[in-house]
Design an enzyme around this catalytic site. Structure first.
Site, PDB file in Angstrom:
ATOM      1  CB  THR A 281      30.796  -7.355  -0.784  1.00  0.00           C
ATOM      2  OG1 THR A 281      29.543  -7.803  -1.297  1.00  0.00           O
ATOM      3  CG2 THR A 281      30.740  -5.859  -0.538  1.00  0.00           C
TER       4      THR A 281
ATOM      5  CB  SER B 245      29.231 -15.409  -2.056  1.00  0.00           C
ATOM      6  OG  SER B 245      28.165 -14.757  -1.443  1.00  0.00           O
TER       7      SER B 245
ATOM      8  CB  THR C 281      28.206 -11.207   3.182  1.00  0.00           C
ATOM      9  OG1 THR C 281      27.423 -10.484   2.225  1.00  0.00           O
ATOM     10  CG2 THR C 281      29.428 -10.385   3.570  1.00  0.00           C
ATOM     11  CG  ASP C 282      24.375 -12.142  -0.407  1.00  0.00           C
ATOM     12  OD1 ASP C 282      23.716 -11.769   0.584  1.00  0.00           O
ATOM     13  OD2 ASP C 282      24.603 -11.407  -1.382  1.00  0.00           O
TER      14      ASP C 282
END
Lengths: 161, 161, 161, 161
Positions: B11, B53, B82-83
């Site tokens: 992101t 990700s 982030t995921d």
């Protein structure tokens, strides 16, 4: 772990006054900045009178010291003007408070394009939580100890003595 | 002390494509971001293929690991989606590389208003220089160890297990 | 239809100098601003010496007039400081050049948060293409004729006489 | 002269949702945008359900038409998605309402870096006050009549037929 952030003004928090065309101080940007950081560690924001650090007198630095002494938090970030940041760091360093205190600021105000304010606050916020007790300056992506830092005004960067 | 920054997309680095109206990847923002930080510590930027990700496969994570292993720097920041940041952190943590590796990212892309990207990069850059060897995640103003971090997707924050 | 944009400095184009901590002039923002507008009408950018409009002398205004006279375009936008914008407008208005000339500027510099610069430039760019020959000021979302406009400095807005 | 601004969503008003990672609609940016413009002409903001213009149905366009018919103002700006802006313009143009109606939008959302939103709104706000009754599209710094405009999606620009 919780974090105290002490706002003292400085370039970081300057605001453009559209009536006078000058940069000065109005409402601090820090509440909005802290929301933007999405910090989940408990943060206490303490706002001292906003000053250009060139205008800071002994009494102003004494107030910063008093705030650090009174703070229940072990980790403290001080948002400060860059020009006399090492002087305030030296006062705090000499006081040996047993807390992790990190001074930071900005070369470009938060509200102006290309500002380093948010990055510097990130450096300082992490450093205050990680470093052992002591007084530090976090600028230019580096951590300096209070007794080995100076601002090179011609180059606009912080460096060791 | 010098710092390696490995960009993997996420992101943090997403870009709005005005022809398609979608967020994807184009030229990385990292070169401009690093100039903005005014970091004076030597920084080496390594750009891996930019990925969301959620699209990262084992081979992609293996490439991140290989980059960390090959890096001459002791301090490494990885800009990551982030995921699945905890998954990549776990792979790196298990490898016990003897370096200080900090993964970070953003909940809002760098180029979108109110982004946390610059703050998070500040946290990670300081942490990678200060922390002992190990693998960490720096998000929400906190430092997590690789084996005790998860993303709470409903709340949009990172927390211990 | 093609458009000439004459940049004369003013608040619109001020730049924060991080070494001095002052707002002044450096490279004009106009080339980047014009790319951002995605204007497809042919635009010719002419950069005059950048000045705070409080520092504009008769010779400076005469140069603006000469540029308007020499311009092959029928539609002209002048980016100008707000404080003496009506004075320059009056000089141009009295010259009766037979072109559509619109002066505009900004209360907040383009590079500072919450700037009105881009909006004002939009107003002026449309007005210069639509309005009949004459000299106008476009500020606060309004179009004023050169002989019926003043800046209310206390309120920071433009208004009829 | 007073101005009605009808917000219908579109790229201009899209918002990044940090929980889903998608661009959609939340609170409109228009109230903040209008404050930023410092418009002193009386402005009435009317918010219709925010839609991606590709999702606009006949009933949605009929609602825009009804709002224009009911508006007491002579000058109307419609903030609209770009993909079907000419279709809505054609519906309004055919209705011959005797008002000056200008549709505009953005190629990049207001909240994303390098957005054209504020510039386009400036163009439209000036045009709606200056132009004779009719229906127009203001994009790319140009004013198009409703019956001679199309979006070139491959190039991402508006042009005459």
């Amino acid at each position: 772990m919780s974090l105290r952030i002490i706002a003292t003004g400085g370039t970081f928090d300057k605001h453009y006054d559209e009536l006078t065309g000058k940069l000065g101080f109005a409402e601090s940007h820090l509440p909005a900045v802290l929301a933007r950081t999405r910090m989940t560690v408990p943060v206490e924001l303490e706002q001292l009178p906003p000053l250009d650090s060139l205008d800071m007198q002994d009494a102003d630095r004494a107030r910063v010291l008093a705030s650090c002494q009174a703070a229940p938090e072990q980790a403290i970030v001080i948002v400060h003007g860059t020009d006399t940041m090492p002087e305030t760091a030296a006062l705090l360093g000499g006081a040996a408070l047993g807390k992790s205190i990190v001074l930071t600021g900005a070369m470009i105000p938060y509200e102006i394009a290309n500002s380093d304010a948010l990055f510097n606050l990130g450096c300082a916020s992490a450093a205050a939580q990680i470093l052992p007790p002591g007084v530090y300056v976090a600028m230019n992506g580096q951590i300096f100890t209070w007794d080995n830092v100076t601002k090179n005004r011609a180059a606009g960067v912080f460096q060791p003595l």
